[in-house]
Design a protein around this motif. Structure first.
Motif, short mmCIF file in Angstrom:
data_model
loop_
_atom_site.label_atom_id
_atom_site.label_comp_id
_atom_site.label_asym_id
_atom_site.label_seq_id
_atom_site.Cartn_x
_atom_site.Cartn_y
_atom_site.Cartn_z
N HIS A 34 -75.27 -67.98 -90.14
CA HIS A 34 -75.52 -67.62 -91.44
C HIS A 34 -76.41 -66.46 -91.38
O HIS A 34 -77.12 -66.27 -90.39
CB HIS A 34 -75.95 -68.45 -92.45
CG HIS A 34 -77.47 -69.11 -91.74
ND1 HIS A 34 -77.67 -70.14 -91.14
CD2 HIS A 34 -78.64 -68.73 -92.34
CE1 HIS A 34 -78.93 -70.38 -90.93
NE2 HIS A 34 -79.66 -69.49 -91.74
N MET A 123 -77.28 -62.32 -88.07
CA MET A 123 -76.93 -63.78 -88.19
C MET A 123 -78.09 -64.79 -87.51
O MET A 123 -78.30 -64.25 -86.31
CB MET A 123 -75.62 -64.13 -87.90
CG MET A 123 -74.62 -63.15 -88.81
SD MET A 123 -72.84 -63.48 -88.64
CE MET A 123 -72.94 -65.00 -89.77
N ALA A 182 -75.88 -65.29 -99.77
CA ALA A 182 -75.54 -64.32 -99.09
C ALA A 182 -74.69 -63.36 -100.14
O ALA A 182 -74.14 -63.82 -101.12
CB ALA A 182 -74.51 -64.58 -97.95
#
Length: 203
Positions: A34, A123, A182
């Motif tokens: 993520h 990430m 996000a």
């Protein structure tokens, strides 16, 4: 969390940056990864891409930036040749910037521009953090094309770092995050049209 900031370029007083946290060796599977928050954590290191012939346009910005950084930050300077790194240190010293021992050269061995075209994403996964890049390169000749190799060179210079090619097109500025959300720009959706434009959940 300690972060690394990649300064993608400094042109006419503009600075583009992407934050990276501690970097990991293994390539994680994409579903486990993520985006790293752009709004939380303390900087531990910054990386600046520099070219001597652009010095008049960038030196005042770099002097202000480097001179204002905390004493415990490490600073990596990405250059084609080590002579450019030594030249930059001299220019900074002339402008009264101190603590230049914090600077470390990352030498590419080929021509680059003073910016990396905003190619990075940041990430993290269960096994650590990665520098994410798009799946397709432009294959442009010359310095701008060479900029696309900078993520791998940077990763090689950082202990335990690796790159991961994501399965969709993006620029670093398309991807933003805080600890819970996000944010993906409309430009990113358009770049992946028509295949992914209607599959926002999948993207």
């Amino acid at each position: 969390m300690r972060w690394t900031m990649i300064i993608l370029g400094s042109v006419a007083g503009l600075v583009l940056a992407v934050g990276l946290s501690e970097l990991a060796t293994r390539r994680p599977s994409i579903p486990d990864a993520h985006l790293i928050s752009d709004a939380h954590g303390a900087l531990a290191e910054i990386c600046i891409q520099y070219r001597k012939d652009f010095n008049p346009a960038v030196i005042e910005t770099l002097s202000d930036l480097i001179g204002g950084l905390a004493d415990d930050l490490d600073i990596r300077i990405i250059v084609e040749e080590r002579t450019e790194f030594e030249f930059l240190k001299g220019e900074l010293a002339r402008r009264g910037v101190t603590r230049l021992g914090r600077l470390t050269a990352v030498v590419t061995g080929f021509s680059i521009t003073p910016w990396a075209r905003d190619r990075f994403g940041a990430m993290t996964a269960g096994r650590g953090t990665i520098i994410a890049v798009p799946p397709v390169r432009s294959n442009m000749p010359g310095p701008r094309g060479h900029d696309e190799q900078v993520p791998e060179i940077l990763a090689a210079s950082l202990a335990g770092a690796s790159c991961l090619s994501l399965p969709f097109m993006f620029e670093g500025g398309d991807l933003l995050a805080d600890e819970n959300n996000a944010f993906i720009s409309a430009n990113c959706l358009a770049r992946n049209s028509p295949r992914d434009i209607d599959d926002r959940q999948g993207l």
